[in-house]
Write an enzyme that holds these catalytic residues in place. Structure first.
Site, short mmCIF file in Angstrom:
data_model
loop_
_atom_site.label_atom_id
_atom_site.label_comp_id
_atom_site.label_asym_id
_atom_site.label_seq_id
_atom_site.Cartn_x
_atom_site.Cartn_y
_atom_site.Cartn_z
N GLU A 22 0.84 -1.20 0.00
CA GLU A 22 0.00 0.00 0.00
C GLU A 22 0.88 1.26 0.00
O GLU A 22 0.58 2.23 -0.70
CB GLU A 22 -0.90 0.03 1.23
CG GLU A 22 -1.97 -1.04 1.24
CD GLU A 22 -2.82 -0.96 2.48
OE1 GLU A 22 -4.00 -0.57 2.35
OE2 GLU A 22 -2.32 -1.28 3.58
N TYR A 54 -13.49 27.08 -0.72
CA TYR A 54 -13.47 25.61 -0.80
C TYR A 54 -12.44 25.10 -1.80
O TYR A 54 -11.94 23.98 -1.65
CB TYR A 54 -14.86 25.02 -1.07
CG TYR A 54 -15.64 25.65 -2.18
CD1 TYR A 54 -15.38 25.36 -3.52
CD2 TYR A 54 -16.65 26.55 -1.89
CE1 TYR A 54 -16.11 25.94 -4.53
CE2 TYR A 54 -17.40 27.13 -2.90
CZ TYR A 54 -17.12 26.83 -4.22
OH TYR A 54 -17.85 27.41 -5.22
N ILE A 73 -6.39 5.05 8.30
CA ILE A 73 -7.20 6.15 7.78
C ILE A 73 -7.77 6.98 8.94
O ILE A 73 -8.13 8.13 8.73
CB ILE A 73 -8.28 5.69 6.80
CG1 ILE A 73 -9.23 4.66 7.40
CG2 ILE A 73 -7.65 5.18 5.52
CD1 ILE A 73 -10.39 4.28 6.47
N GLU A 74 -7.80 6.43 10.14
CA GLU A 74 -8.17 7.22 11.31
C GLU A 74 -7.19 8.38 11.52
O GLU A 74 -7.59 9.51 11.81
CB GLU A 74 -8.21 6.34 12.57
CG GLU A 74 -9.33 5.33 12.60
CD GLU A 74 -9.03 4.01 11.89
OE1 GLU A 74 -9.79 3.05 12.11
OE2 GLU A 74 -8.05 3.93 11.11
N LYS A 99 -11.75 4.46 1.66
CA LYS A 99 -10.62 3.72 1.10
C LYS A 99 -11.20 2.66 0.16
O LYS A 99 -11.35 1.49 0.52
CB LYS A 99 -9.80 3.09 2.24
CG LYS A 99 -8.48 2.52 1.82
CD LYS A 99 -7.68 2.09 3.04
CE LYS A 99 -6.36 1.49 2.64
NZ LYS A 99 -5.57 1.08 3.82
#
Length: 119
Positions: A22, A54, A73-74, A99
């Protein structure tokens, strides 16, 4: 706070994950962001400086996603929430990190982590 700015589906390549492949090969991450802030001044003035731009926010989020790899991903979501809260006008931010190519050996629709932080 009832005013919100929402950015959905920001797709950026990153090298996050617990597995070597990954980090080596990377994968796409999809991010949704919702900012809670008072938009009355921007609505009255009709000037971009009175709101969160934005487009610029998307750029900062993309830099973070494409930047320093993390295992979880946290952790990535936490970094992205911090980017959102860097603007003092933002009272709260909700970030969801999807993900879509997570290394799961089963068919799945989505894997995501959502964090909400307030001042």
């Amino acid at each position: 706070m009832t005013d919100r700015i929402t950015l959905r589906g920001l797709r950026v390549r990153g090298n996050h994950g617990v597995f070597d492949f990954e980090r080596r090969d990377g994968q796409d991450f999809v991010v949704d962001v919702e900012l809670e802030l008072d938009l009355a001044e921007a609505a009255a003035s009709d000037h971009v400086d009175d709101t969160v731009h934005y487009g610029e926010l998307a750029g900062r989020l993309a830099e973070t996603i494409a930047g320093e790899p993390v295992n979880l991903i946290e952790t990535l979501a936490d970094r992205l929430v911090a980017v959102c809260l860097a603007d003092d006008r933002v009272a709260a931010a909700t970030v969801t990190v999807h993900k879509p190519q997570a290394p799961i050996p089963h068919e799945f629709a989505d894997v995501a982590v959502t964090l909400r932080r307030t001042r």
